[in-house]
Design an enzyme around this catalytic site. Structure first.
Site, PDB file in Angstrom:
ATOM      1  N   SER A 183      67.537  54.316  64.287  1.00 42.81           N
ATOM      2  CA  SER A 183      67.851  53.135  65.106  1.00 42.81           C
ATOM      3  C   SER A 183      69.031  52.313  64.612  1.00 42.81           C
ATOM      4  O   SER A 183      69.485  51.420  65.323  1.00 42.81           O
ATOM      5  CB  SER A 183      66.632  52.227  65.209  1.00 42.81           C
ATOM      6  OG  SER A 183      65.748  52.758  66.147  1.00 42.81           O
ATOM      7  N   LYS A 195      71.810  52.181  66.945  1.00 42.74           N
ATOM      8  CA  LYS A 195      71.796  51.283  68.112  1.00 42.74           C
ATOM      9  C   LYS A 195      72.838  50.168  67.977  1.00 42.74           C
ATOM     10  O   LYS A 195      73.303  49.617  68.970  1.00 42.74           O
ATOM     11  CB  LYS A 195      70.398  50.678  68.285  1.00 42.74           C
ATOM     12  CG  LYS A 195      69.325  51.722  68.648  1.00 42.74           C
ATOM     13  CD  LYS A 195      67.928  51.111  68.611  1.00 42.74           C
ATOM     14  CE  LYS A 195      66.844  52.152  68.901  1.00 42.74           C
ATOM     15  NZ  LYS A 195      65.477  51.598  68.711  1.00 42.74           N
ATOM     16  N   TYR A 230      70.644  59.630  73.644  1.00 45.84           N
ATOM     17  CA  TYR A 230      69.930  58.727  72.731  1.00 45.84           C
ATOM     18  C   TYR A 230      69.388  59.477  71.505  1.00 45.84           C
ATOM     19  O   TYR A 230      69.564  59.031  70.367  1.00 45.84           O
ATOM     20  CB  TYR A 230      68.799  58.030  73.508  1.00 45.84           C
ATOM     21  CG  TYR A 230      67.870  57.225  72.650  1.00 45.84           C
ATOM     22  CD1 TYR A 230      68.247  55.977  72.162  1.00 45.84           C
ATOM     23  CD2 TYR A 230      66.611  57.714  72.303  1.00 45.84           C
ATOM     24  CE1 TYR A 230      67.387  55.237  71.355  1.00 45.84           C
ATOM     25  CE2 TYR A 230      65.745  56.978  71.499  1.00 45.84           C
ATOM     26  CZ  TYR A 230      66.136  55.745  71.026  1.00 45.84           C
ATOM     27  OH  TYR A 230      65.292  55.023  70.221  1.00 45.84           O
ATOM     28  N   TYR A 284      62.328  44.744  64.725  1.00 39.80           N
ATOM     29  CA  TYR A 284      61.192  44.781  65.660  1.00 39.80           C
ATOM     30  C   TYR A 284      60.237  43.631  65.378  1.00 39.80           C
ATOM     31  O   TYR A 284      60.679  42.509  65.167  1.00 39.80           O
ATOM     32  CB  TYR A 284      60.492  46.150  65.599  1.00 39.80           C
ATOM     33  CG  TYR A 284      61.475  47.286  65.672  1.00 39.80           C
ATOM     34  CD1 TYR A 284      62.290  47.424  66.792  1.00 39.80           C
ATOM     35  CD2 TYR A 284      61.624  48.188  64.636  1.00 39.80           C
ATOM     36  CE1 TYR A 284      63.207  48.458  66.872  1.00 39.80           C
ATOM     37  CE2 TYR A 284      62.548  49.225  64.711  1.00 39.80           C
ATOM     38  CZ  TYR A 284      63.331  49.345  65.827  1.00 39.80           C
ATOM     39  OH  TYR A 284      64.240  50.352  65.898  1.00 39.80           O
ATOM     40  N   VAL A 335      63.897  54.325  61.511  1.00 42.07           N
ATOM     41  CA  VAL A 335      62.698  54.980  60.987  1.00 42.07           C
ATOM     42  C   VAL A 335      63.012  56.107  59.993  1.00 42.07           C
ATOM     43  O   VAL A 335      62.098  56.673  59.409  1.00 42.07           O
ATOM     44  CB  VAL A 335      61.748  55.506  62.094  1.00 42.07           C
ATOM     45  CG1 VAL A 335      61.121  54.363  62.857  1.00 42.07           C
ATOM     46  CG2 VAL A 335      62.437  56.491  63.001  1.00 42.07           C
TER      47      VAL A 335
HETATM   48  N1  GLU Z   1      64.687  57.797  67.385  1.00 45.88           N
HETATM   49  C1  GLU Z   1      63.658  56.841  67.081  1.00 45.88           C
HETATM   50  C2  GLU Z   1      62.756  56.643  68.279  1.00 45.88           C
HETATM   51  O1  GLU Z   1      63.241  56.546  69.351  1.00 45.88           O
HETATM   52  C3  GLU Z   1      64.284  55.565  66.632  1.00 45.88           C
HETATM   53  C4  GLU Z   1      63.268  54.526  66.204  1.00 45.88           C
HETATM   54  C5  GLU Z   1      63.709  53.719  65.000  1.00 45.88           C
HETATM   55  O2  GLU Z   1      64.517  54.178  64.189  1.00 45.88           O
HETATM   56  O3  GLU Z   1      63.189  52.605  64.840  1.00 45.88           O
HETATM   57  O4  GLU Z   1      61.566  56.602  68.187  1.00 45.88           O
END
Ligand code: GLU
Length: 304
Positions: free
Chosen positions: A67, A70, A194, A239, A257
């Protein structure tokens, strides 16, 4: 003593402390390719305004940035759409898990922010426009390579495949977004882009350099856009653990993650940490502790 000298000692002390920890959290296991990773690893790297870079631990080992990608995707989407993006995604902390489906339905298919999965899927759709995913991914990788000053940054295809085969929650989110009219491209196409962006592999050394534009050391996008991305990293970058991260570390940060965190002390430092074990909110357990230690030792905080 120079700042770099103090900092080298701080990083060595932090790496030694993290090596001694037995509670290291759990690596993400919902993406099979990430489940087998050795949780003993820890790396940290810091870039300063004068161009100095200092690192400790496993700082040259590539990991899945997940993430954290992002942040770069958001920079590209804002470059293409400008403030129009905000008609499709909001700018509020969610208070829910990164992959939550619940809130999206009750809020009519408009995700809370660009960093929860639903918001990142919309942002990826916006950044894609009507281009083939390959073109968007080339732009994204190009942006990251330029910011890091390193061409040797790639997508880990095995991780992308692993998530494509098992990412059922993300498929659910994308199809719901499509049903609500908040995706312009077909869900599979957006998710393909994505999952591949999440599967970019980098070392903390590369990632700390890639964050320099957010610290104000490199001008890749407009300064007011940098400020807004940093604001979103602070309020939404961890988050439902974002408030706790702001309280403990006091810097804008974005976690993934894969166990990485990119944090920024505006005007002072771009910092990347990595340790694969996660806490209950899906953020790196030791990465967060290392940043807390670093912030305490250096006094870096956006809160004075
Ligand atoms: N590719 C992961 C997902 O979509 C990213 C989540 C993350 O890194 O927090 O679940």
């Amino acid at each position: 003593m120079t700042l770099a000298h103090d900092l080298a000692q701080d990083l060595a002390a932090i790496a030694a402390e993290m090596a001694s920890r037995t509670d290291r959290g759990q690596p993400a296991d919902y993406i099979p390719e990430l489940a087998a990773i050795d949780a003993k690893q820890f790396g940290i790297s810091v870039c300063l305004a004068d161009g100095t870079q200092l690192s400790a631990g496993d700082s040259a080992t590539p990991f899945s940035i997940q993430s954290i990608s992002k942040v770069f995707g958001l920079a590209i989407a804002l470059g293409r759409l400008g403030d129009q993006l905000w008609t499709r995604v909001r700018r509020e902390p969610s208070g829910h898990a990164f992959n939550s489906i619940l809130q999206l339905e009750s809020e009519g298919g408009i995700p809370r922010n660009p960093f929860v999965n639903a918001g990142a899927i919309v942002t990826t759709d916006a950044a894609l426009g009507h281009r083939p995913p390959k073109e968007y991914l080339a732009e994204l990788i190009g942006f990251i390579r330029t910011s890091a000053g390193d061409e040797d940054i790639h997508i880990d295809r095995a991780v992308a495949r692993s998530e494509t085969e098992t990412g059922h929650r993300n498929f659910a989110l994308a199809h719901f977004l499509k049903a609500q009219g908040n995706l312009t491209n077909p869900p599979d196409l957006v998710l393909g882009a994505y999952f591949h962006q999440c599967a970019i592999a980098m070392t903390v050394e590369q990632l700390a350099r890639a964050g320099r534009f957010l610290a104000g050391f490199q001008r890749l996008i407009a300064p007011e856009r940098v400020r807004r991305i940093n604001a979103l990293m602070l309020t939404c970058g961890h988050y439902d653990g974002s408030g706790e991260f702001a309280f403990r570390v006091g810097l804008p940060g974005k976690s993934g993650v894969g166990g990485g965190i990119l944090a920024v002390a505006p005007g002072r430092a771009s910092i990347a940490v990595w340790s694969p074990g996660l806490n209950a909110q899906g953020n790196s357990l030791l990465g967060t502790e290392a940043l807390e230690m670093l912030a305490r030792r250096t006094g870096w905080s956006i809160f004075g």
